[in-house]
Design a protein around this motif. Structure first.
Motif, PDB file in Angstrom:
ATOM      1  N   ASP A   1      -9.818 -36.040 -17.993  1.00 12.27           N
ATOM      2  CA  ASP A   1      -9.100 -35.017 -18.541  1.00 12.27           C
ATOM      3  C   ASP A   1      -8.886 -35.552 -19.712  1.00 12.27           C
ATOM      4  O   ASP A   1      -8.940 -34.905 -21.033  1.00 12.27           O
ATOM      5  N   ASN A   2      -8.107 -36.703 -20.396  1.00  5.21           N
ATOM      6  CA  ASN A   2      -8.484 -36.739 -22.069  1.00  5.21           C
ATOM      7  C   ASN A   2      -9.648 -37.024 -22.280  1.00  5.21           C
ATOM      8  O   ASN A   2      -9.676 -36.812 -23.959  1.00  5.21           O
TER       9      ASN A   2
ATOM     10  N   LYS B   1     -12.561 -35.156 -21.564  1.00  2.04           N
ATOM     11  CA  LYS B   1     -12.306 -33.603 -21.301  1.00  2.04           C
ATOM     12  C   LYS B   1     -11.946 -33.152 -23.353  1.00  2.04           C
ATOM     13  O   LYS B   1     -12.479 -32.430 -23.277  1.00  2.04           O
ATOM     14  N   ARG B   2     -10.563 -33.355 -23.075  1.00  2.00           N
ATOM     15  CA  ARG B   2     -10.056 -33.112 -24.000  1.00  2.00           C
ATOM     16  C   ARG B   2     -10.682 -33.501 -25.561  1.00  2.00           C
ATOM     17  O   ARG B   2     -10.224 -32.399 -26.340  1.00  2.00           O
ATOM     18  N   ALA B   3     -11.048 -34.555 -25.502  1.00  3.86           N
ATOM     19  CA  ALA B   3     -11.470 -35.852 -26.974  1.00  3.86           C
ATOM     20  C   ALA B   3     -12.516 -34.517 -27.369  1.00  3.86           C
ATOM     21  O   ALA B   3     -13.067 -34.426 -28.652  1.00  3.86           O
TER      22      ALA B   3
ATOM     23  N   GLU C   1     -13.557 -31.494 -26.516  1.00  5.47           N
ATOM     24  CA  GLU C   1     -12.909 -30.055 -26.868  1.00  5.47           C
ATOM     25  C   GLU C   1     -12.361 -30.118 -28.193  1.00  5.47           C
ATOM     26  O   GLU C   1     -12.283 -28.738 -29.076  1.00  5.47           O
ATOM     27  N   ALA C   2     -12.036 -31.004 -28.269  1.00  2.00           N
ATOM     28  CA  ALA C   2     -10.724 -31.277 -29.648  1.00  2.00           C
ATOM     29  C   ALA C   2     -11.589 -31.303 -31.107  1.00  2.00           C
ATOM     30  O   ALA C   2     -11.208 -31.753 -32.042  1.00  2.00           O
TER      31      ALA C   2
ATOM     32  N   MET D   1      -6.917 -24.473 -16.720  1.00  2.00           N
ATOM     33  CA  MET D   1      -6.251 -25.872 -17.884  1.00  2.00           C
ATOM     34  C   MET D   1      -6.844 -27.131 -17.789  1.00  2.00           C
ATOM     35  O   MET D   1      -6.561 -27.981 -18.582  1.00  2.00           O
ATOM     36  N   ALA D   2      -7.189 -27.155 -16.591  1.00  2.00           N
ATOM     37  CA  ALA D   2      -7.381 -28.714 -16.234  1.00  2.00           C
ATOM     38  C   ALA D   2      -8.459 -28.188 -13.852  1.00  2.00           C
ATOM     39  O   ALA D   2      -7.794 -27.513 -13.574  1.00  2.00           O
TER      40      ALA D   2
END
Length: 191
Positions: free
Chosen positions: A92-93, A95-97, A99-100, A168-169
């Motif tokens: 998850d982290n 993937k968020r990185a 997308e950021a 969201m996840a």
């Protein structure tokens, strides 16, 4: 004459004694036969009890073997579920990185982004190797409570009640068990 009379009395006494002995010996076999029959019945009952105990012990042993096989298979398939659950936030982290990172910085950080993408692919390959697969619902899919967790509900125009409006996840399955449900937003009936 007394000797003859005494002989007759002795002979009759002997005959009486022999007759009594014959009667006693005839009664005695009946008593022994009854004792033998009782003993045979006791032995049969004991044999039946032992057979029943043996069959129960055999069934218990077979059930224990089957339970052991099932437990071993489950340990092989699902033994790493705790570790897998602990690794999901890493995915998850990452993937968020990804997308950021803004579009204008993607060209400047191309090597870093490629490294993160390769690491994510390798993580997914390892998940797949161990029976963990990604559940990735799409916007517009129907909400499935077996695989999705509704995080919120909102009325959205041009949607039907129960449609996924935001992911969201992602969720994950471990073989045939749900490891983590996909976290989604769900449409309510539009106002």
């Amino acid at each position: 004459m007394t000797d003859a009379k005494n002989n007759i009395d002795v002979e009759s006494a002997i005959e009486e004694l022999m007759a009594e002995q014959n009667e006693a010996s005839q009664d005695a076999p009946e008593a022994t036969e009854l004792e033998e029959v009782d003993e045979v019945e006791q032995l049969r009952a004991e044999r039946d009890d032992m057979r029943d105990r043996f069959m129960r012990a055999l069934a218990d042993a077979e059930n224990a073997r089957k339970r052991g096989d099932r437990d071993r298979r489950e340990a092989e398939q699902y033994g790493g579920s705790k570790l897998a659950r602990d690794m999901l936030p890493v995915f998850d982290n990452m993937k968020r990185a990804m997308e950021a990172v803004p579009e204008e910085q993607r060209a400047a950080s191309k090597a870093l982004i490629e490294g993160i993408e390769l690491t994510m692919r390798e993580l997914l390959n390892i998940f797949e190797k161990h029976g963990i697969r990604l559940l990735s619902p799409e916007v517009g899919d129907k909400f499935d409570p077996e695989y999705h967790q509704a995080m919120f509900e909102a009325p959205v125009p041009n949607t039907k009640a129960g449609d996924v409006i935001q992911v969201m996840a992602e969720g994950f399955m471990l073989h045939d068990r749900l490891l983590r449900p996909a976290q989604v937003g769900v449409s309510s009936t539009p106002a």
